[in-house]
Design a protein around this motif. Sequence first.
Motif, PDB file in Angstrom:
ATOM      1  N   PHE A  91     -18.528   7.260   1.727  1.00 39.04           N
ATOM      2  CA  PHE A  91     -19.903   6.898   1.359  1.00 39.04           C
ATOM      3  C   PHE A  91     -20.138   7.166  -0.125  1.00 39.04           C
ATOM      4  N   PHE A  92     -19.723   8.331  -0.602  1.00 37.36           N
ATOM      5  CA  PHE A  92     -19.911   8.686  -2.014  1.00 37.36           C
ATOM      6  C   PHE A  92     -19.202   7.690  -2.927  1.00 37.36           C
ATOM      7  N   ALA A  93     -18.035   7.218  -2.486  1.00 36.37           N
ATOM      8  CA  ALA A  93     -17.252   6.308  -3.323  1.00 36.37           C
ATOM      9  C   ALA A  93     -17.731   4.857  -3.196  1.00 36.37           C
ATOM     10  N   GLY A  94     -18.756   4.643  -2.376  1.00 33.96           N
ATOM     11  CA  GLY A  94     -19.283   3.287  -2.230  1.00 33.96           C
ATOM     12  C   GLY A  94     -18.458   2.414  -1.310  1.00 33.96           C
ATOM     13  N   ARG A  95     -17.546   3.018  -0.568  1.00 29.97           N
ATOM     14  CA  ARG A  95     -16.697   2.225   0.320  1.00 29.97           C
ATOM     15  C   ARG A  95     -17.315   2.016   1.689  1.00 29.97           C
ATOM     16  N   THR A 387      -8.569   1.897  -1.274  1.00 26.60           N
ATOM     17  CA  THR A 387      -8.881   3.275  -1.615  1.00 26.60           C
ATOM     18  C   THR A 387      -9.658   3.372  -2.925  1.00 26.60           C
ATOM     19  N   LYS A 388      -9.757   2.275  -3.621  1.00 26.01           N
ATOM     20  CA  LYS A 388     -10.521   2.285  -4.867  1.00 26.01           C
ATOM     21  C   LYS A 388     -11.993   2.059  -4.559  1.00 26.01           C
TER      22      LYS A 388
END
Length: 416
Positions: A91-95, A387-388
Amino acid sequence: MQRLQAFQYELMPNGEQQRDMRRFAGACRWVYNEALKRQQEIYAAGGKYVGHFDMCKWLPAWKQTNPWLKESPAHTLQKALKNLDNAYRNFFAGRAKFPRKKRKGMGDSFQEFDAKCFKIDLSNSRLKLPKMDWMRYRNSRDILGTAKNVTVSQKNGKWFASIQTERDIEKLIPTATTAIGIDVGIARFATMSDGSFIEPLSSFKKHEKCLAKYQRRMSRKVKFSKNWHKTKRKVQQIHSVIGNSRKDFLHKRTAEISKNHAMVAVENLQVSNMSKSATGKGSSAKSGLNKAILDQGWFEFRRQLDYKLAWNGGMLVAVPQQYTSQTCPCCGHIAKENRQTQARFECVDCGYENNADVVGAINILARGHRVAACGEEGSGSVRKNRTKPASVKQEPTEATSVSSNVGSSAVGIPVL
Ligand SMILES: [Zn+2]
């Protein structure tokens, strides 16, 4: 080279073992939801996110107030917190979206991640999990490598154990030398740049009527009555058939493709966006298409291609999808008018004609070659892309200038 591979077996638990497994999965769900609740309370009070290591420190106190938690293996509860941690990090990484509360019956599972805590008796097809008796499984194939962890899950009323293994294999050089582009679609499941194609399976559509019939019957029964349970089992059975035939279909097709080609280029398709757009208002017309999209299993198709190609020494290249259906592979002219109908492509500039899906696949392959040749970071594998973070910067790169030669300069290739 190390190969990680999971082997899945259907478990044959007795009544007591089923109760045990339901309890363990329930405890994991409780811990997950409780931690999620506490994280939200901390956040509301202005606190910071608590990482996995510190979340695990909450467990002893919870076990004090809820002694039944002690009946579950300790590792499974820690793993539940790890899952929440992963959900938060995605969630933090926008994924991914914000983690949601888990509900009973939706993805019931638990994992033992310590190889010392479970045993597999291969000759007798038995599995020993912590705090449980030996349990038999259907030995559908031999396990290769060292078992690292085991995940137990329930699906359509059946229990499965997925055993993740690790083993050393020699680095493979692909025996195939060809490259191919693949365009996925509704009318044809997949179209190759060489003109061949795979018919859609649409396993759901085939069983839709039957499924609806039993679902209707189930809704008319008294909930939790004997007949309700009977009908429910039937519904689960149909779901199993649908799932299995799709799995079989995808495995066969991806095995064939990855064996015959050293490089496969696919579109970086956002299936989640496509289906999301159909859930908004005024979407009833689209919902048929939506159902078809979800039915095909393109994500699974791509995932399987990715790892199977890697196993065979080949590679999967994901390319940006802009204009692949509107670009002329012959002269490079980009125009909406090139595609007069869904099925036909006719270049308004040079008159090149072909099936529209084949044109898409040819463009995907050409783009795949450019991505692979320029060796851009992250473009080599779908797995890497995922993963990005989703927010990608579009930077001018070498590939952009290369691609301009081929005429699709309007597109460029974003750094994935
Ligand atoms: Zn043309």
